[in-house]
Design an enzyme around this catalytic site. Structure first.
Site, PDB file in Angstrom:
ATOM      1  N   CYS A   1      41.166   9.452 -11.464  1.00  0.00           N
ATOM      2  CA  CYS A   1      40.005   9.600 -10.980  1.00  0.00           C
ATOM      3  C   CYS A   1      39.500   7.760 -10.916  1.00  0.00           C
ATOM      4  O   CYS A   1      38.330   7.653 -10.351  1.00  0.00           O
ATOM      5  CB  CYS A   1      38.891  10.007 -11.627  1.00  0.00           C
ATOM      6  SG  CYS A   1      39.462  11.918 -12.040  1.00  0.00           S
TER       7      CYS A   1
ATOM      8  N   HIS B   1      32.208   6.337 -10.974  1.00  0.00           N
ATOM      9  CA  HIS B   1      33.398   7.658 -10.760  1.00  0.00           C
ATOM     10  C   HIS B   1      32.518   8.729 -10.650  1.00  0.00           C
ATOM     11  O   HIS B   1      31.316   9.157 -11.676  1.00  0.00           O
ATOM     12  CB  HIS B   1      34.505   7.921 -11.701  1.00  0.00           C
ATOM     13  CG  HIS B   1      35.342   8.611 -11.330  1.00  0.00           C
ATOM     14  ND1 HIS B   1      35.231  10.016 -10.214  1.00  0.00           N
ATOM     15  CD2 HIS B   1      35.715  10.216 -12.681  1.00  0.00           C
ATOM     16  CE1 HIS B   1      35.803  11.446 -10.754  1.00  0.00           C
ATOM     17  NE2 HIS B   1      35.633  10.818 -12.296  1.00  0.00           N
TER      18      HIS B   1
ATOM     19  N   ASN C   1      33.736  16.688  -8.023  1.00  0.00           N
ATOM     20  CA  ASN C   1      34.828  15.750  -8.846  1.00  0.00           C
ATOM     21  C   ASN C   1      35.545  15.348  -7.889  1.00  0.00           C
ATOM     22  O   ASN C   1      36.581  16.350  -7.350  1.00  0.00           O
ATOM     23  CB  ASN C   1      34.394  16.145  -9.557  1.00  0.00           C
ATOM     24  CG  ASN C   1      35.689  14.741 -10.694  1.00  0.00           C
ATOM     25  OD1 ASN C   1      36.495  14.455  -9.909  1.00  0.00           O
ATOM     26  ND2 ASN C   1      35.548  15.474 -12.074  1.00  0.00           N
TER      27      ASN C   1
END
Length: 315
Positions: free
Chosen positions: A113, A241, A271
């Site tokens: 990530c 993020h 995500n």
């Protein structure tokens, strides 16, 4: 060299939209349960014939067009991804082949990530050293390939997509457009976010990640601003993020970026791992929420419990 700057950015998402109600027909969950815990309403899911390098190439082509450059102008391709199925050719080489970029250095960066901000720093350092002149920096992940769609704790979180930036060396005497990176990791807690096994599957210890992100990361994000000489209250934008709205909002609040536009693309895209920062950043620029030259904090965190952040100027 005097540093580097982002001159253009672009993004790409697959056409298929997967809603919370769709997921409620697959696992024991509900729209209310998902929204209240992670803030996600929808996510995009790539088809079986859309590999991660195709997602990356679409985003990169848009960024190149926005920069007014051709594939011949690029001599470095960096792709941040953790979901490439094949080991070789790497994703960067496949993107270069799709776009017809002749003879670039082509590297994949796997910091999950936090991959895009690591790759952006690597491009900045490479251009400063004079080892390249123009780079494509891409974050792309196809999380649907590594997701257990019977596990309601993880399948509600993920989406697929890509974002890309064209990075060039600054002209002599110009101010750098990419600030110093602040990066690091907590290796002993790497088990908290994993993509492991055969076939590989995404898993995480949600509470551990939440506590780490909301208690440890605000001070680290402020340090990234300090390294760039920009106070948090002077930021025009914050692109974290896009993991979970319940992480993004308290982290941004504790950072103290009181005048900044806060990216909340997680609500629409889920995500998307390494894609999430360039994807959200590109959308803010496309929507006119940020102006050219605005200072924006990009801050990635997550897998490996790694983090990397830098203040950049909008193209």
């Amino acid at each position: 060299m005097n540093g580097s700057r982002i001159v253009a950015i672009g993004h790409y998402q697959p056409a298929r939209v997967l809603t919370n109600d769709d997921l409620a027909g697959m696992v024991d969950t509900s729209d209310e349960w998902i929204r209240s815990r992670v803030g996600i309403r929808t996510r995009r899911i790539a088809g079986p014939d859309e590999p991660v390098d195709e997602l990356a190439a679409h985003a990169a082509a848009k960024a190149l067009a926005a920069a007014g450059l051709t594939p011949d102008d690029i001599d470095l391709v960096l792709v941040a991804t953790s979901t490439a199925i094949d080991r070789s050719p790497n994703t960067a080489a496949r993107v270069a082949a799709r776009l017809g970029i002749p003879g670039p250095a082509a590297l994949d960066v796997n910091v999950v990530c936090a991959g895009f901000t690591h790759a952006l720093a690597t491009a900045d350092h490479t251009l400063r050293a004079g080892a390249a002149t123009r780079a494509l920096v891409i974050g792309a992940d196809k999380m649907s390939d590594v997701t257990d769609w019977t596990d309601r704790s993880t399948c509600v979180l993920v989406g697929d997509g890509a974002g890309a930036a064209v990075v060039t060396a600054c002209p002599s005497g110009a101010e750098p457009g990419i600030g110093p990176v602040l990066w690091g990791s907590v290796p002993e807690m790497g088990h908290a976010v994993r993509i492991e096994g055969t076939p590989p599957r995404f898993a995480q210890e949600g509470q551990s990640v939440y506590r780490w992100a909301t208690t440890r990361l605000p001070a680290i994000a402020r340090q990234a601003c300090e390294k760039a000489g920009v106070a948090p209250e002077d930021l025009a934008g914050v692109v974290l993020h896009q993991a979970n709205l319940r992480i993004i909002e308290p982290l941004a609040r504790k950072l103290g970026a009181v005048h900044a536009v806060i990216a909340r693309d997680v609500t629409e895209s889920g995500n998307t791992s390494a894609a999430s920062i360039p994807l959200a950043f590109s959308k803010l620029l496309e929507q006119g929420a940020l102006n050219s030259g605005d200072p924006v904090l990009l801050f990635g965190f997550g897998g490996n419990l790694s983090y990397a952040g830098q203040v950049v100027r909008c193209p």
